[in-house]
Write a protein that holds these residues in place. Structure first.
Motif, PDB file in Angstrom:
ATOM      1  N   VAL A  48       1.017  -1.239  -0.132  1.00 17.53           N
ATOM      2  CA  VAL A  48      -0.045   0.040  -0.003  1.00 17.53           C
ATOM      3  C   VAL A  48       1.096   1.377   0.033  1.00 17.53           C
ATOM      4  O   VAL A  48       1.892   1.352   0.840  1.00 17.53           O
ATOM      5  CB  VAL A  48      -0.899  -0.071   1.273  1.00 17.53           C
ATOM      6  N   THR A  49       0.687   2.261  -1.046  1.00 18.75           N
ATOM      7  CA  THR A  49       1.565   3.429  -1.078  1.00 18.75           C
ATOM      8  C   THR A  49       0.479   4.379  -1.486  1.00 18.75           C
ATOM      9  O   THR A  49      -0.694   4.186  -1.517  1.00 18.75           O
ATOM     10  CB  THR A  49       2.537   3.193  -2.099  1.00 18.75           C
ATOM     11  N   GLY A  50       1.315   5.729  -1.230  1.00 14.62           N
ATOM     12  CA  GLY A  50       0.150   7.031  -1.284  1.00 14.62           C
ATOM     13  C   GLY A  50       1.094   8.033  -0.835  1.00 14.62           C
ATOM     14  O   GLY A  50       2.099   7.876  -0.095  1.00 14.62           O
ATOM     15  N   ASP A  59       3.467  -1.865   8.749  1.00 12.06           N
ATOM     16  CA  ASP A  59       3.458  -0.469   8.451  1.00 12.06           C
ATOM     17  C   ASP A  59       4.758   0.081   8.630  1.00 12.06           C
ATOM     18  O   ASP A  59       5.483   0.419   9.415  1.00 12.06           O
ATOM     19  CB  ASP A  59       2.675   0.188   9.548  1.00 12.06           C
ATOM     20  N   ASP A  60       5.211   0.377   7.130  1.00 10.28           N
ATOM     21  CA  ASP A  60       6.417   0.992   6.827  1.00 10.28           C
ATOM     22  C   ASP A  60       7.693   0.405   7.532  1.00 10.28           C
ATOM     23  O   ASP A  60       8.337   0.837   8.116  1.00 10.28           O
ATOM     24  CB  ASP A  60       6.548   2.573   7.326  1.00 10.28           C
ATOM     25  N   PRO A  61       7.825  -0.972   7.255  1.00 10.12           N
ATOM     26  CA  PRO A  61       8.748  -1.960   8.268  1.00 10.12           C
ATOM     27  C   PRO A  61      10.233  -1.827   7.657  1.00 10.12           C
ATOM     28  O   PRO A  61      11.203  -2.178   8.147  1.00 10.12           O
ATOM     29  CB  PRO A  61       8.434  -3.321   7.701  1.00 10.12           C
ATOM     30  N   PHE A  62      10.339  -0.952   6.432  1.00  8.22           N
ATOM     31  CA  PHE A  62      11.897  -1.055   5.913  1.00  8.22           C
ATOM     32  C   PHE A  62      12.181   0.483   6.116  1.00  8.22           C
ATOM     33  O   PHE A  62      13.609   0.711   5.461  1.00  8.22           O
ATOM     34  CB  PHE A  62      11.619  -1.297   4.484  1.00  8.22           C
ATOM     35  N   SER A  63      11.717   1.414   6.555  1.00  5.65           N
ATOM     36  CA  SER A  63      11.999   2.805   6.573  1.00  5.65           C
ATOM     37  C   SER A  63      13.333   3.029   7.199  1.00  5.65           C
ATOM     38  O   SER A  63      14.037   3.910   6.981  1.00  5.65           O
ATOM     39  CB  SER A  63      10.945   3.665   7.382  1.00  5.65           C
ATOM     40  N   ALA A  64      13.670   2.031   8.308  1.00  4.06           N
ATOM     41  CA  ALA A  64      15.016   2.355   8.954  1.00  4.06           C
ATOM     42  C   ALA A  64      16.195   1.444   8.486  1.00  4.06           C
ATOM     43  O   ALA A  64      17.064   1.142   9.358  1.00  4.06           O
ATOM     44  CB  ALA A  64      14.771   2.391  10.468  1.00  4.06           C
ATOM     45  N   LEU A  65      15.819   0.715   7.503  1.00  4.19           N
ATOM     46  CA  LEU A  65      16.684  -0.523   7.019  1.00  4.19           C
ATOM     47  C   LEU A  65      17.803   0.102   5.976  1.00  4.19           C
ATOM     48  O   LEU A  65      16.951   0.690   5.041  1.00  4.19           O
ATOM     49  CB  LEU A  65      16.136  -1.612   6.839  1.00  4.19           C
ATOM     50  N   ASP A  66      18.759  -0.554   5.749  1.00  6.08           N
ATOM     51  CA  ASP A  66      19.547  -0.294   4.286  1.00  6.08           C
ATOM     52  C   ASP A  66      19.059  -1.260   3.405  1.00  6.08           C
ATOM     53  O   ASP A  66      18.287  -2.169   3.874  1.00  6.08           O
ATOM     54  CB  ASP A  66      21.163  -0.515   4.796  1.00  6.08           C
ATOM     55  N   GLN A  67      19.534  -1.125   2.321  1.00  9.27           N
ATOM     56  CA  GLN A  67      18.944  -1.777   0.976  1.00  9.27           C
ATOM     57  C   GLN A  67      19.298  -3.109   1.176  1.00  9.27           C
ATOM     58  O   GLN A  67      18.400  -4.164   0.748  1.00  9.27           O
ATOM     59  CB  GLN A  67      19.420  -1.123  -0.484  1.00  9.27           C
ATOM     60  N   ALA A  68      20.407  -3.777   1.450  1.00 12.35           N
ATOM     61  CA  ALA A  68      20.864  -4.820   1.747  1.00 12.35           C
ATOM     62  C   ALA A  68      19.846  -5.853   2.860  1.00 12.35           C
ATOM     63  O   ALA A  68      19.413  -7.009   2.672  1.00 12.35           O
ATOM     64  CB  ALA A  68      22.332  -5.112   2.119  1.00 12.35           C
ATOM     65  N   THR A  82      -0.799 -14.137   4.301  1.00 12.17           N
ATOM     66  CA  THR A  82      -1.166 -13.063   3.596  1.00 12.17           C
ATOM     67  C   THR A  82      -0.318 -12.089   4.083  1.00 12.17           C
ATOM     68  O   THR A  82      -0.287 -11.863   5.357  1.00 12.17           O
ATOM     69  CB  THR A  82      -2.885 -12.859   3.361  1.00 12.17           C
ATOM     70  N   ALA A  83       0.068 -10.937   3.334  1.00 16.27           N
ATOM     71  CA  ALA A  83       0.642  -9.748   3.927  1.00 16.27           C
ATOM     72  C   ALA A  83       0.203  -8.562   3.287  1.00 16.27           C
ATOM     73  O   ALA A  83       0.026  -8.505   2.063  1.00 16.27           O
ATOM     74  CB  ALA A  83       2.202 -10.192   3.615  1.00 16.27           C
ATOM     75  N   VAL A  84       0.167  -7.419   4.035  1.00 15.78           N
ATOM     76  CA  VAL A  84      -0.078  -6.164   3.452  1.00 15.78           C
ATOM     77  C   VAL A  84       1.193  -5.410   4.042  1.00 15.78           C
ATOM     78  O   VAL A  84       1.208  -5.301   5.155  1.00 15.78           O
ATOM     79  CB  VAL A  84      -1.666  -5.438   3.840  1.00 15.78           C
ATOM     80  N   VAL A  85       1.641  -4.465   3.072  1.00 20.45           N
ATOM     81  CA  VAL A  85       2.772  -3.666   3.499  1.00 20.45           C
ATOM     82  C   VAL A  85       2.654  -2.434   3.209  1.00 20.45           C
ATOM     83  O   VAL A  85       2.525  -2.201   2.072  1.00 20.45           O
ATOM     84  CB  VAL A  85       4.077  -4.312   2.994  1.00 20.45           C
ATOM     85  N   VAL A  86       2.510  -1.316   4.069  1.00 24.07           N
ATOM     86  CA  VAL A  86       2.632  -0.055   3.885  1.00 24.07           C
ATOM     87  C   VAL A  86       4.004   0.335   3.536  1.00 24.07           C
ATOM     88  O   VAL A  86       5.043   0.105   4.288  1.00 24.07           O
ATOM     89  CB  VAL A  86       2.002   0.892   4.948  1.00 24.07           C
ATOM     90  N   THR A  87       4.382   0.789   2.421  1.00 17.21           N
ATOM     91  CA  THR A  87       5.740   1.291   2.044  1.00 17.21           C
ATOM     92  C   THR A  87       5.974   2.323   0.892  1.00 17.21           C
ATOM     93  O   THR A  87       4.707   2.504   0.235  1.00 17.21           O
ATOM     94  CB  THR A  87       6.613   0.016   1.706  1.00 17.21           C
ATOM     95  N   GLN A  88       7.082   2.930   0.930  1.00 16.28           N
ATOM     96  CA  GLN A  88       7.288   3.899  -0.184  1.00 16.28           C
ATOM     97  C   GLN A  88       8.372   3.386  -0.883  1.00 16.28           C
ATOM     98  O   GLN A  88       8.823   4.040  -1.831  1.00 16.28           O
ATOM     99  CB  GLN A  88       7.486   5.380   0.400  1.00 16.28           C
ATOM    100  N   ARG A  89       9.224   2.230  -0.424  1.00 16.30           N
ATOM    101  CA  ARG A  89      10.265   1.973  -1.046  1.00 16.30           C
ATOM    102  C   ARG A  89       9.919   1.350  -2.426  1.00 16.30           C
ATOM    103  O   ARG A  89       8.965   0.530  -2.593  1.00 16.30           O
ATOM    104  CB  ARG A  89      10.754   0.998  -0.063  1.00 16.30           C
ATOM    105  N   VAL A  90      10.586   1.767  -3.478  1.00 23.70           N
ATOM    106  CA  VAL A  90      10.354   1.228  -4.863  1.00 23.70           C
ATOM    107  C   VAL A  90      10.868  -0.127  -5.079  1.00 23.70           C
ATOM    108  O   VAL A  90       9.828  -0.971  -5.515  1.00 23.70           O
ATOM    109  CB  VAL A  90      10.936   2.040  -5.842  1.00 23.70           C
ATOM    110  N   SER A  91      11.818  -0.395  -4.282  1.00 25.60           N
ATOM    111  CA  SER A  91      12.172  -2.046  -4.513  1.00 25.60           C
ATOM    112  C   SER A  91      11.134  -2.967  -3.821  1.00 25.60           C
ATOM    113  O   SER A  91      10.861  -4.088  -4.290  1.00 25.60           O
ATOM    114  CB  SER A  91      13.480  -2.216  -3.671  1.00 25.60           C
TER     115      SER A  91
END
Length: 608
Positions: free
Chosen positions: A400-402, A530-539, A554-563
């Protein structure tokens, strides 16, 4: 307000209160008998030199003193126990309502104010209850009994009591009327100071980074000075009241001694009677002052009771109990399960499952559905979400993004049932989650909020929040999935390593991974991140996405990360509360201008 707040608690303690009343009655009767016995000892023992009468009367006085002491100790112990129990129950009630109340109403009151209401306000009500248990019988009985006994000693001198007692009552009534608004203002300023102090201590790193120490000191000084001024206004009133009371008491004593001395010189009053009258006068005035102390505490207790009642009257949040007959459908057995045609996820480029791939081990037969969901905060003019309809198929990963404020976190809060939708429904496995018990829903859903919060304790105690009986192997499995096992292994104590309040002894990325691991410990059918990758490096993000893809859920992930958007099976795009696009990443780049803008902004306009 104070009466209604205490009514239930007092009613449950009627036997104890009856015993307190009995002890206080014995205490008061013994105290009132002592001046008469003393007068008798002086007039019929000391003056005529009758040693036998002195000894007999002295023995009776000693017995009355012991009886008064024993009754006083019993009443004080029972009264303190009752008051402390009421305080404990009120704190538990406020805490329970803070946990169970509607989230938006709890947020309106604020954390700092809730802390003050649970501690300071309950303490004020508890202190009032303690004082009431101490003087509720003693003061009126001592006053009335003292008046009767004083009249028995000398009717003429009792006119002093008829003048002094109303004066004291008027002084106390004036103080009570004036202090009520002052105490209300004092409690409000305590809230403000506590909130500011909490905010500044929490944000001390930001304050130092922007060199704003002087600005924050000035803010705190203004709040602190306001609290001082409010306390001084209340203190001045109390400072005026005490000298007035002492002046009245001492003046009345002087008048009695002066008039009594002339009566003794005339032979119309005995020394013992004057001594007894002075003692009764002191008891009467002391009882009025004791009652006055209760009435002085009353305004602050009433203000505190109003603030406590405001919390207890909060609208309850979602019901913790299930509707009759409502339950989730049974999950599919663990192990590789060939996908049904309706469950196959179309290919959409790199990072997606390929056509014909089997779903992850242990896929469930449940889906997560939102049907015409709208949500509006109470009192708000605009809805945060409008007519959102989305189906997340079993085993599917939907991102989910926006833009900021589009309603992404609110959408997840509806799925986990922090809030209930204003209209529409959220269904899990075809069952409206409002019909499910909270425990059943929590067992089916794992949730990692946007702000990764940890509780003081250990790593293990935090991970077991979702499954208290989880074994160490289950904890390590969740840590491996969340890519947190490496740094936990390096901690002194491993799973038993200490966690400070809020997890402040861990970095942001470590806290985030521990929160994700906590959401996975009980192996939920649906995971909401909810935004679980915001504080993580790409690796680390890539490793975490790969590990999550291997989980049977089943998973719903809020994120802005393009990857992360590219790796999702489908992407749901929110804009101003509306769902404006759903589909694979590649399709949305062509069909949804808003999504393309988000992706281009995140990749600095590079080709995607």
């Amino acid at each position: 307000m104070l009466t209604s707040l205490l009514h239930t608690h007092v009613r449950r303690r009627l036997p104890s209160l009856a015993l307190i009343l009995a002890f206080q009655l014995i205490q008061t009767t013994a105290a009132l008998s002592l001046p008469t016995l003393n007068a008798d000892l002086l007039d019929r023992g000391v003056v005529p030199g009758d040693i036998g009468h002195v000894l007999r009367t002295g023995a009776w006085m000693a017995a009355a003193t012991v009886l008064q002491l024993a009754a006083s100790v019993g009443a004080a112990w029972l009264g303190a126990r009752a008051a402390l129990d009421i305080g404990r129950e009120l704190r538990a009630a406020v805490f329970g309502r803070a946990l169970a109340g509607a989230a938006h109403e709890v947020g309106r009151i604020g954390v700092s104010s809730l802390v003050m209401r649970t501690t300071s306000d309950v303490q004020q009500v508890q202190m009032f209850c303690l004082t009431m248990c101490t003087v509720m019988v003693t003061a009126p009985l001592m006053c009335l009994g003292g008046i009767v006994m004083a009249l028995r000693q000398d009717v003429a001198l009792s006119g002093v009591v008829a003048v002094v007692a109303p004066l004291l009552a008027l002084a106390v009534g004036w103080a009570v009327r004036r202090t009520r608004p002052l105490f209300r203002d004092l409690q409000h300023r305590l809230d403000v100071t506590h909130r500011l102090l909490r905010e500044q201590i929490t944000g001390v790193r930001v304050i130092r980074a922007f060199v704003r120490e002087d600005h924050e000191r000035a803010r705190f000084d203004r709040a602190n000075t306001g609290l001082l001024d409010a306390a001084l206004r209340t203190g001045r009133l109390m400072a005026v009241l005490l000298p007035v009371v002492l002046l009245v008491v001492n003046a009345s004593t002087v008048v009695v001694v002066w008039a009594g001395g002339h009566r003794i010189a005339d032979g119309t009053l005995r020394v013992g009677a004057l001594t007894a009258f002075l003692t009764y006068l002191a008891q009467i005035l002391a009882s009025v002052m004791a009652a006055g102390s209760l009435f002085v505490l009353l305004p602050r207790a009433e203000v505190s009771a109003e603030r406590i009642r405001e919390v207890l009257d909060l609208t309850p949040g979602p019901s913790p109990t299930a509707a009759p007959g409502a339950r989730l459908p049974r999950m599919a057995p663990r192990g590789p399960v060939p996908p049904a045609a309706s469950d196959r996820i179309p290919p959409s480029g790199a990072g997606h499952r390929k056509a014909g791939d089997h779903p992850p081990t242990g896929r469930t037969t449940q889906a997560l559905e939102l049907s015409g969901v709208e949500f509006r905060y109470p009192g708000a003019e605009e809805s945060v979400l409008r007519d959102v309809t989305l189906t997340v198929r079993p085993g599917e990963l939907v991102a989910v993004t926006g833009s900021a404020g589009a309603g992404k976190s609110t959408l997840l809060n509806l799925m986990v049932r922090t809030f209930d939708p204003t209209s529409g429904a959220v269904r899990l496995g075809g069952t409206d989650i409002r019909a499910l018990g909270r425990a059943e829903l929590a067992g089916a859903i794992g949730y990692a909020p946007q702000q990764p919060h940890l509780f003081s304790g250990t790593v293990a105690s935090n991970l077991r929040y979702a499954k208290p009986d989880a074994g160490d192997e289950e904890l390590w499995r969740a840590l491996r999935t969340a890519c947190a096992d490496t740094f936990v292994t390096g901690l002194q104590g491993g799973l038993d390593a200490p966690v400070l309040q809020g997890g402040n002894n861990f970095s942001g990325g470590q806290r985030q991974r521990l929160v994700v691991a906590r959401a996975l410990v009980h192996r939920p059918a649906v995971c909401l991140l909810d935004d679980p990758f915001s504080a993580l490096d790409q690796a680390t993000e890539a490793r975490l996405r790969t590990a999550l893809a291997g989980e049977a859920m089943t998973a719903v992930v809020v994120t802005q990360r393009v990857s992360a958007l590219c790796a999702a099976d489908r992407v749901a795009v929110l804009d101003e509360g509306r769902l404006i696009g759903v589909g694979p990443h590649a399709d949305l780049l062509d069909s949804c201008p808003t999504y393309r803008e988000i992706v281009l902004a995140s990749t600095s306009g590079e080709a995607v």
